[in-house]
Design an enzyme around this catalytic site. Sequence first.
Site, PDB file in Angstrom:
ATOM      1  N   LYS A  67       0.811  -1.229   0.000  1.00  0.00           N
ATOM      2  CA  LYS A  67       0.000   0.000   0.000  1.00  0.00           C
ATOM      3  C   LYS A  67       0.844   1.278   0.000  1.00  0.00           C
ATOM      4  CE  LYS A  67      -4.190  -1.810   2.134  1.00  0.00           C
ATOM      5  NZ  LYS A  67      -5.211  -1.599   3.154  1.00  0.00           N
ATOM      6  N   ASP A 104     -10.047   2.953   2.627  1.00  0.00           N
ATOM      7  CA  ASP A 104     -10.166   2.197   3.885  1.00  0.00           C
ATOM      8  C   ASP A 104     -10.910   2.987   4.966  1.00  0.00           C
ATOM      9  OD1 ASP A 104      -8.865  -0.125   3.035  1.00  0.00           O
ATOM     10  OD2 ASP A 104      -6.879   0.661   3.550  1.00  0.00           O
TER      11      ASP A 104
END
Length: 275
Positions: A67, A104
């Site tokens: 990420k 997220d």
Amino acid sequence: MNNDLYAVVGNPISHSKSPRIHSLFASQTGEQLEYTAIQAPLDDFEGTVRDFFRRGGMGLNVTVPFKELAWRLADWRTERAELAGAANTLYQDSKGLLTADNTDGKGLVTDLTANHGISLKGKRILVLGAGGAVRGVLGPLLGEHPAAVVIANRTVAKAEALVALFRPVAGKTGLEACGFGQPAEPFDLVINGTSASLQGDLPPVSANVIGAGTVVYDMMYSLQTTTFNQWASNHGATRVFDGLGMLVEQAAESFRIWRGIRPQTQPVIDELRND
Ligand code: ATR
């Protein structure tokens, strides 16, 4: 005509639920797309991404451990990705520039507010952990205008660094850092964002943080009740949630970015829960 191509990239990747979630979204919305899982070599995430888009790929989800690399690789980032320091969603804009987003935090907030009916405005929130997962959700959490967010971590300096980073976007929310030993009174919401349970550990926080009305949320998800949620229930928590809803909601937000349609998430959450 071939279907539009999407994928999730990680290492390892075989456990990923994203292909299943996105194919459920596609059949629900009637979108014609194919969504696969790609295991990138640990030393060539960039090559994997470039190759995917060269082959005409439309969008990627990115998971552990890439990420932060995805964030660095992008030509530009959305504001929420910029603050998160990590990206879970990549796509090319109309000029072919690689764009990074992070869904997220939006996923966590939507699960709490829309799925579980919990308003965060004016609430006191205890966040356990100060790693990438927590950094990824702090911006959207603060955007709900809680009264206070206390970040407790084993390594206090990392919690302090997050407080310094997020203070400019905290508005009137009180933002504090501390060690696990410090919080000793009930919070409205306790979020476990540590990876302690991967080692079967618990963050050593006092059970006094749980009161009669405390909502407990473990960002982890597992088939059985997570270690943290079991601990919280044993200490009187009655509303205890795991991260399955967050997982589906972050996927729905990526789907919306790519396809312009927001799928219904509850049927997908129910289906995965019954797997
Ligand atoms: P992630 O992307 O999952 O956030 P990370 O950036 O490595 O991964 O962060 C892991 C978090 O879990 C950190 O807050 C870490 O604490 P430290 O910053 O002190 O390392 C926390 N953590 C991991 N194992 C833990 C354990 N056994 N007990 C308590 N906290 C733990």
